[in-house]
Design a protein around this motif. Structure first.
Motif, PDB file in Angstrom:
ATOM      1  N   SER A  59      -5.206   2.871 -10.763  1.00 22.13           N
ATOM      2  CA  SER A  59      -5.401   2.263  -9.436  1.00 22.13           C
ATOM      3  C   SER A  59      -6.253   3.199  -8.568  1.00 22.13           C
ATOM      4  CB  SER A  59      -4.062   2.070  -8.722  1.00 22.13           C
ATOM      5  OG  SER A  59      -3.158   1.376  -9.525  1.00 22.13           O
ATOM      6  N   PRO A  60      -7.192   2.640  -7.794  1.00 23.82           N
ATOM      7  CA  PRO A  60      -7.943   3.479  -6.869  1.00 23.82           C
ATOM      8  C   PRO A  60      -6.994   4.176  -5.891  1.00 23.82           C
ATOM      9  CG  PRO A  60      -8.934   1.289  -7.043  1.00 23.82           C
ATOM     10  CD  PRO A  60      -7.627   1.224  -7.780  1.00 23.82           C
ATOM     11  N   GLY A  61      -7.264   5.477  -5.625  1.00 25.93           N
ATOM     12  CA  GLY A  61      -6.446   6.225  -4.660  1.00 25.93           C
ATOM     13  C   GLY A  61      -5.408   7.134  -5.306  1.00 25.93           C
ATOM     14  N   ILE A  62      -5.343   7.141  -6.663  1.00 24.14           N
ATOM     15  CA  ILE A  62      -4.370   8.023  -7.337  1.00 24.14           C
ATOM     16  C   ILE A  62      -5.080   9.248  -7.900  1.00 24.14           C
ATOM     17  CG2 ILE A  62      -2.841   8.255  -9.345  1.00 24.14           C
ATOM     18  CD1 ILE A  62      -1.837   5.588  -8.987  1.00 24.14           C
ATOM     19  N   LYS A  63      -4.505  10.433  -7.632  1.00 22.53           N
ATOM     20  CA  LYS A  63      -5.042  11.662  -8.245  1.00 22.53           C
ATOM     21  C   LYS A  63      -3.881  12.399  -8.926  1.00 22.53           C
ATOM     22  CE  LYS A  63      -7.850  15.650  -7.200  1.00 22.53           C
ATOM     23  NZ  LYS A  63      -7.311  16.846  -6.593  1.00 22.53           N
ATOM     24  N   LYS A 109       0.875  -1.183   0.000  1.00 26.29           N
ATOM     25  CA  LYS A 109       0.000   0.000   0.000  1.00 26.29           C
ATOM     26  C   LYS A 109       0.907   1.226   0.000  1.00 26.29           C
ATOM     27  CE  LYS A 109      -4.405  -1.258   0.506  1.00 26.29           C
ATOM     28  NZ  LYS A 109      -5.600  -0.929   1.205  1.00 26.29           N
ATOM     29  N   ILE A 110       0.674   2.115  -0.979  1.00 22.04           N
ATOM     30  CA  ILE A 110       1.560   3.291  -1.111  1.00 22.04           C
ATOM     31  C   ILE A 110       0.762   4.567  -0.845  1.00 22.04           C
ATOM     32  CG2 ILE A 110       3.141   4.531  -2.639  1.00 22.04           C
ATOM     33  CD1 ILE A 110       3.564   1.989  -4.205  1.00 22.04           C
ATOM     34  N   VAL A 142      -0.565  -1.929  -4.722  1.00 26.41           N
ATOM     35  CA  VAL A 142       0.238  -2.384  -5.866  1.00 26.41           C
ATOM     36  C   VAL A 142       0.616  -3.844  -5.607  1.00 26.41           C
ATOM     37  CG1 VAL A 142       2.348  -1.998  -7.210  1.00 26.41           C
ATOM     38  CG2 VAL A 142       1.170  -0.059  -6.187  1.00 26.41           C
ATOM     39  N   PRO A 143       0.222  -4.767  -6.491  1.00 19.74           N
ATOM     40  CA  PRO A 143       0.511  -6.184  -6.251  1.00 19.74           C
ATOM     41  C   PRO A 143       2.013  -6.480  -6.312  1.00 19.74           C
ATOM     42  CG  PRO A 143      -0.481  -5.886  -8.410  1.00 19.74           C
ATOM     43  CD  PRO A 143      -0.525  -4.550  -7.733  1.00 19.74           C
ATOM     44  N   ASP A 144       2.399  -7.570  -5.683  1.00 16.57           N
ATOM     45  CA  ASP A 144       3.823  -7.955  -5.639  1.00 16.57           C
ATOM     46  C   ASP A 144       4.433  -8.092  -7.031  1.00 16.57           C
ATOM     47  OD1 ASP A 144       4.332  -8.083  -2.892  1.00 16.57           O
ATOM     48  OD2 ASP A 144       3.329 -10.028  -2.733  1.00 16.57           O
ATOM     49  N   ASP A 145       3.626  -8.541  -8.012  1.00 17.15           N
ATOM     50  CA  ASP A 145       4.224  -8.765  -9.335  1.00 17.15           C
ATOM     51  C   ASP A 145       4.486  -7.445 -10.083  1.00 17.15           C
ATOM     52  OD1 ASP A 145       1.671  -8.103 -10.071  1.00 17.15           O
ATOM     53  OD2 ASP A 145       1.249  -9.933 -11.206  1.00 17.15           O
ATOM     54  N   SER A 190       3.420  18.249 -16.866  1.00 13.42           N
ATOM     55  CA  SER A 190       4.173  17.723 -15.706  1.00 13.42           C
ATOM     56  C   SER A 190       3.231  17.851 -14.514  1.00 13.42           C
ATOM     57  CB  SER A 190       5.458  18.521 -15.476  1.00 13.42           C
ATOM     58  OG  SER A 190       6.311  18.377 -16.592  1.00 13.42           O
ATOM     59  N   CYS A 191       3.170  16.823 -13.682  1.00  9.75           N
ATOM     60  CA  CYS A 191       2.021  16.684 -12.772  1.00  9.75           C
ATOM     61  C   CYS A 191       2.413  16.414 -11.326  1.00  9.75           C
ATOM     62  CB  CYS A 191       1.164  15.493 -13.223  1.00  9.75           C
ATOM     63  SG  CYS A 191       0.717  15.524 -14.957  1.00  9.75           S
ATOM     64  N   THR A 192       1.486  16.763 -10.428  1.00  8.25           N
ATOM     65  CA  THR A 192       1.568  16.218  -9.076  1.00  8.25           C
ATOM     66  C   THR A 192       0.791  14.895  -9.096  1.00  8.25           C
ATOM     67  OG1 THR A 192      -0.413  17.410  -8.417  1.00  8.25           O
ATOM     68  CG2 THR A 192       1.682  18.439  -7.875  1.00  8.25           C
ATOM     69  N   VAL A 193       1.284  13.963  -8.315  1.00  4.04           N
ATOM     70  CA  VAL A 193       0.607  12.662  -8.202  1.00  4.04           C
ATOM     71  C   VAL A 193       0.355  12.411  -6.713  1.00  4.04           C
ATOM     72  CG1 VAL A 193       0.765  10.170  -8.613  1.00  4.04           C
ATOM     73  CG2 VAL A 193       1.808  11.768 -10.242  1.00  4.04           C
ATOM     74  N   HIS A 194      -0.894  12.381  -6.357  1.00  5.56           N
ATOM     75  CA  HIS A 194      -1.247  12.136  -4.960  1.00  5.56           C
ATOM     76  C   HIS A 194      -1.637  10.662  -4.816  1.00  5.56           C
ATOM     77  CE1 HIS A 194      -2.610  13.128  -0.959  1.00  5.56           C
ATOM     78  NE2 HIS A 194      -3.657  12.354  -1.191  1.00  5.56           N
ATOM     79  N   LEU A 195      -1.029   9.984  -3.859  1.00  8.24           N
ATOM     80  CA  LEU A 195      -1.326   8.556  -3.667  1.00  8.24           C
ATOM     81  C   LEU A 195      -1.890   8.345  -2.264  1.00  8.24           C
ATOM     82  CD1 LEU A 195       1.988   8.573  -4.994  1.00  8.24           C
ATOM     83  CD2 LEU A 195       0.925   6.466  -5.768  1.00  8.24           C
ATOM     84  N   ASP A 196      -3.075   7.783  -2.227  1.00  7.44           N
ATOM     85  CA  ASP A 196      -3.730   7.567  -0.940  1.00  7.44           C
ATOM     86  C   ASP A 196      -4.032   6.073  -0.785  1.00  7.44           C
ATOM     87  OD1 ASP A 196      -5.091   7.848   1.372  1.00  7.44           O
ATOM     88  OD2 ASP A 196      -6.861   8.827   0.512  1.00  7.44           O
TER      89      ASP A 196
END
Ligand code: FAD
Length: 387
Positions: free
Chosen positions: A195-199, A152-153, A223-226, A213-219
């Motif tokens: 992926s759910p949680g990315i803006k 989880k990131i 992300v799976p192991d593979d 060029s962007c901001t990426v917010h991760l809530d």
């Protein structure tokens, strides 16, 4: 590029130069860049049709093959008319083809490389954070926590170029908060942008327009192991050997900008009149042009030298780092003189000099600032670390 190239290299260079003249002339590139808020999908599609997304990808994965010299030839030729828009090709080539090609498992290679080579997969690089890009590891606040089946990131990235149109982010996150040193305990992830949680939000900026060029917010993004690239917690050790490649490519992009500046400056100097003469007859203008041509050759020699060292497997840290500094400073100085030579028209959005200046200005800052690059050279020369 005339020195140190094989017959095969020269044939590729000739093909690319003809393609560039036919498909991406400067007038077209200028309009594309002016459309600041719209990603140039038509340019991406042209690269797809030409097979350029497959350069650097092994043939067994649907690519064209090609080493650093092939990539350098392409980068230089594209940047001459496209300036920063050439990075539209470069980002996925680095973030996708290079990272998966070098750190990927056979399964990851088989799954993603053919998609990249055929232009169906776009990638972006999410390393820098709002708290600092130079001390990227020391200031990293994006945290990856191990959970059942993956990670989880959560955190915030900044300046992720083209993230708003990317399918995947090549993302660096701190995976071990208790690591003894900043370069330990970081992991590289290949994160689907849906992926759910990315803006993802584009930023306003000086140059490199229209690619976004962007901001990426991760809530709490799962992300799976593979989709972990390489060994968890050891990403920095893995990334280090590829930094020289990146610097060589920046050198090639900058040299393409110098090529574009020189040809426009010469054209203008030969036709613009003042006091009954063409301005190219004035000594001051001749000296400006001589400076640009000198910087072009110096950059080309350093580029070829760094690429030759890299190709033959020798240590090219010093050459690649010196190239990155020299090429970015000369490209930006050349564009600045180019504006001076064109006078008011150099400042006009109807010519390319302002675009060359704005775009090349970035290369003094990214992917590593020239101050930090100089720190590395000084340290190699035996001086103590200054930070
Ligand atoms: C248009 C654009 C596109 C970008 N695209 C991407 C991308 O796709 N992906 C991505 O991850 N990043 C991207 N970046 C980020 C870029 O890599 C960073 O901006 C760069 O690494 C510098 O980090 P910073 O902006 O946080 O500056 P800072 O690290 O805050 O540095 C500020 C100043 O302090 C100086 N400084 C800091 N430490 C030292 C030191 N030890 N010695 C001497 N001087 C020092 C720096 O050289 C600089 O002059 C992009 C940036 C821009 C502007």
């Amino acid at each position: 590029m005339t020195t140190g190239l094989s017959d095969e290299n020269l044939a590729f260079q000739d093909m690319v130069n003809r393609w560039v003249a036919a498909e991406v002339p400067k007038d077209w590139a200028r309009k594309l860049e002016q459309d600041e808020h719209n990603y140039p999908f038509e340019l991406w599609d042209k690269f797809t049709e030409a097979g350029f997304h497959g350069i650097g990808i092994a043939e067994e994965y649907g690519g064209q093959g090609g080493d650093i010299v092939t990539q350098m030839i392409l980068a230089r030729a594209l940047a001459r008319p496209l300036a920063g828009l050439a990075w539209i090709w470069g980002i996925t080539s680095f973030a996708g083809a290079k990272s998966i090609g070098i750190y990927g498992t056979p399964e990851q290679k088989g799954r993603f490389l053919p998609e990249i080579a055929s232009g169906r997969l776009r990638a972006a690089i999410s390393f820098t954070e709002p708290s600092g890009g130079t001390d990227v590891l020391g200031s990293m606040r994006t945290i990856a926590t191990k959970v059942d089946g993956g990670w989880k990131i959560s955190g915030e990235k900044i300046w992720s170029s083209s993230a708003h149109v990317a399918d995947y982010l090549l993302l660096l996150a701190r995976s071990d908060k208790n690591a003894a040193k900043p370069h330990q305990g970081v992991t590289l992830f290949w994160v689907p942008t849906n992926s759910p949680g990315i803006k993802i939000t584009p930023l306003a900026k000086l140059g490199m327009r229209s690619m976004g060029s962007c901001t990426v917010h991760l809530d709490d993004v799962f992300v799976p192991d593979d989709l972990v690239l390489g060994e968890p917690h050891r990403a920095w050790y893995m990334l280090l050997p590829t930094l020289n490649n990146e610097r060589i490519m920046v050198g090639a992009f900058c040299l393409g900008v110098i090529d574009g500046v020189l040809e426009d400056a010469l054209d203008y100097a030969k036709q613009r009149k003042a006091f009954g003469k063409t301005i190219g007859e004035f000594q001051a203008i001749q000296h400006y042009i001589a400076n640009i041509a000198t910087w072009q050759l110096q950059t080309e020699l350093l580029l070829n030298h760094a690429a030759a060292l890299q190709t033959s497997g020798q240590d090219c840290f010093m050459a690649a780092t010196m190239l990155k500094i020299t090429a970015s400073e000369y490209a930006n100085q050349a564009a600045d003189l180019g504006i001076q030579i064109l006078g008011g028209m150099g400042y006009s959005a109807e010519t390319d000099m302002q675009r060359y200046w704005r775009d090349s200005r970035l290369w003094r800052i990214g992917p590593i600032t020239n101050e930090m690059a100089r720190n590395g050279i000084a340290e190699k020369l035996g001086l103590p670390r200054s930070f």
